[in-house]
Design an enzyme around this catalytic site. Structure first.
Site, short mmCIF file in Angstrom:
data_model
loop_
_atom_site.label_atom_id
_atom_site.label_comp_id
_atom_site.label_asym_id
_atom_site.label_seq_id
_atom_site.Cartn_x
_atom_site.Cartn_y
_atom_site.Cartn_z
NE ARG A 127 -27.87 49.02 -47.75
CZ ARG A 127 -27.73 47.95 -46.97
NH1 ARG A 127 -26.55 47.39 -46.84
NH2 ARG A 127 -28.77 47.42 -46.34
CE1 TYR A 150 -23.73 49.45 -52.48
CE2 TYR A 150 -25.29 47.63 -52.68
CZ TYR A 150 -24.48 48.42 -51.91
OH TYR A 150 -24.39 48.21 -50.56
CE1 TYR A 186 -15.98 47.41 -46.40
CE2 TYR A 186 -16.36 49.41 -47.68
CZ TYR A 186 -16.83 48.40 -46.87
OH TYR A 186 -18.16 48.36 -46.52
#
Length: 417
Positions: A72, A76, A98
């Site tokens: 991840r 990013y 979000y």
């Protein structure tokens, strides 16, 4: 280290869409999406994605940088860099994430920090986070009796302390100890380690609320109340997923310090404070909280005064023109108009028709107190008090606006900064 000057073309604005589809997007966020040269987005529901695409012709989906088994952190880094490349080309870029774009979001914060370090204008706008939704759906107030918020893996790795007297919120409980990504979800095989820690701190019988905020308008939030011990049972832990959050209510209520109560003079002389009872309403998730009734003697007395109520002398009703309402709305929702105003208050104020003299002066000054005095009916006593306090501050070298003591009239006397 030399601070970079903000003289480069190109900017980065990071915004959030909230959790529930479309409806939690702020007017401010929407205005920046519409005004952007290019929009990058990472959202979790297709309706919000489709809505964004109707608001700007040049949009890029950042979700494409996730992949099964991929770190991840690598994702990013890539997300932030593709946004920065466009900023460096001189474009006004908006990054959409979000929830709240700075809460449990790495690429937004990384991109902002790098953009600022390179001398670009960069800012983040607030959004509705999952924690905001939790406060609303569970009807809890983080200020009473305080709140701790942790990410589940970090809570374990760094042995973060708990506080049994406060609300406790744990995020990402469905991916404990997992650093990569999987489109099909997480196995969460290390979940038992988290349960061990929670049992140690609170005991197996203490309640825990399994919470998932509603993501679509027709959905209800998940607010399942279990015990910590039940988290070991497959019937329960298999319902914990990647968007699950745990809320753990206080285990005990801390008694107040009577000596401090007296020192602060919270109570009339001679009155003995109640060291345990809480104000109404009680926390429905917390066991055995002594709470005052909804309608006690104090409440009945306050309600009895409603029928004879009149606004107090220092109440300030709204008294503004349509022109002022329109221009303040424009400054809030039109980034280009806001930039013009920030560049030259006076020129902008002079360009707006139909303002009163006081409203135009307030726009030229740009101070919140000046706006209030121009848009509200201000009582003389309040203006006199404000004038005195501001004059005292001005004598000490603070750049205050001096307000003359005439109802609705703003003086444009500004001390030197």
């Amino acid at each position: 280290m030399e601070t970079p000057t903000l003289n480069k073309s190109g900017s980065l604005t990071i915004v959030g869409t909230g959790i529930e589809s479309i409806g939690q997007m702020t007017l401010q966020t929407l205005s920046y999406i519409e005004a952007a040269d290019k929009v990058f987005y990472c959202v979790i529901d297709p309706a919000t994605e489709a809505f964004i695409l109707t608001k700007n012709k040049d949009c890029v989906d950042l979700y494409q940088y996730y992949d099964n088994g991929k770190s991840r952190m690598d994702t990013y880094t890539q997300m932030s860099e593709v946004m920065l490349r466009e900023v460096r080309k001189g474009l006004d870029v908006v990054g959409v994430f979000y929830g709240h774009p700075g809460v449990f979001v790495n690429p937004s914060l990384r991109a902002l920090a790098i953009a600022k370090s390179e001398g670009f204008k960069a800012r983040m706008l607030p959004g509705v986070s999952a924690e905001d939704c939790l406060y609303a759906d569970l009807c809890i107030d983080p200020s009473n009796p305080g709140c701790l918020t942790y990410e589940a893996s970090d809570f374990l790795i760094r042995e973060r302390p708990t506080n049994i007297y406060s609300h406790f919120i744990l995020f990402q409980v469905g991916c404990v100890g997992i650093a990569d990504f999987n489109f099909t979800g997480f196995e969460n095989s290390k979940f038992g380690i988290l349960v061990d820690r929670l049992e140690k701190e609170y005991g197996a019988e203490h309640p825990v609320v399994h919470y998932i905020a509603a993501m679509l308008p027709h959905e209800d939030p998940v607010t399942d109340q279990w015990t910590i011990g039940q988290l070991r049972e497959p019937e329960f832990y298999k319902r914990v997923g990647g968007v699950s959050t745990f809320y753990i209510p206080p285990k005990e209520r801390k008694e107040i310090n009577v000596d401090i109560i007296r020192e602060l003079k919270f109570l009339p002389e001679g009155k003995v404070p109640d060291t345990r009872t809480q104000i109404y309403p009680p926390n429905q998730w917390e066991p055995e909280v002594p709470t005052v009734p909804a309608y006690g003697s104090n409440e009945h007395a306050a309600i009895a005064q409603l029928d004879t109520h009149t606004p107090p002398e220092q109440y300030q009703p709204l008294a503004t023109s349509k022109a002022m309402t329109d221009v303040m709305t424009k400054l809030a929702l039109d980034p280009k108009a806001l930039a013009e105003y920030k560049a030259d208050h006076r020129a902008f104020a002079q360009s707006v028709p139909d303002l009163t003299a006081n409203e135009r002066t307030a726009l030229e000054i740009g101070d919140s107190w000046a706006f209030r005095c121009a848009m509200k009916e201000m009582p003389i006593s309040l203006l006199d008090n404000a004038k005195q306090s501001m004059e005292e501050a001005s004598e000490q070298g603070f750049p205050w606006i001096i307000v003359v003591g005439v109802v609705g009239v703003v003086g444009s006397v500004v001390s030197s900064a």
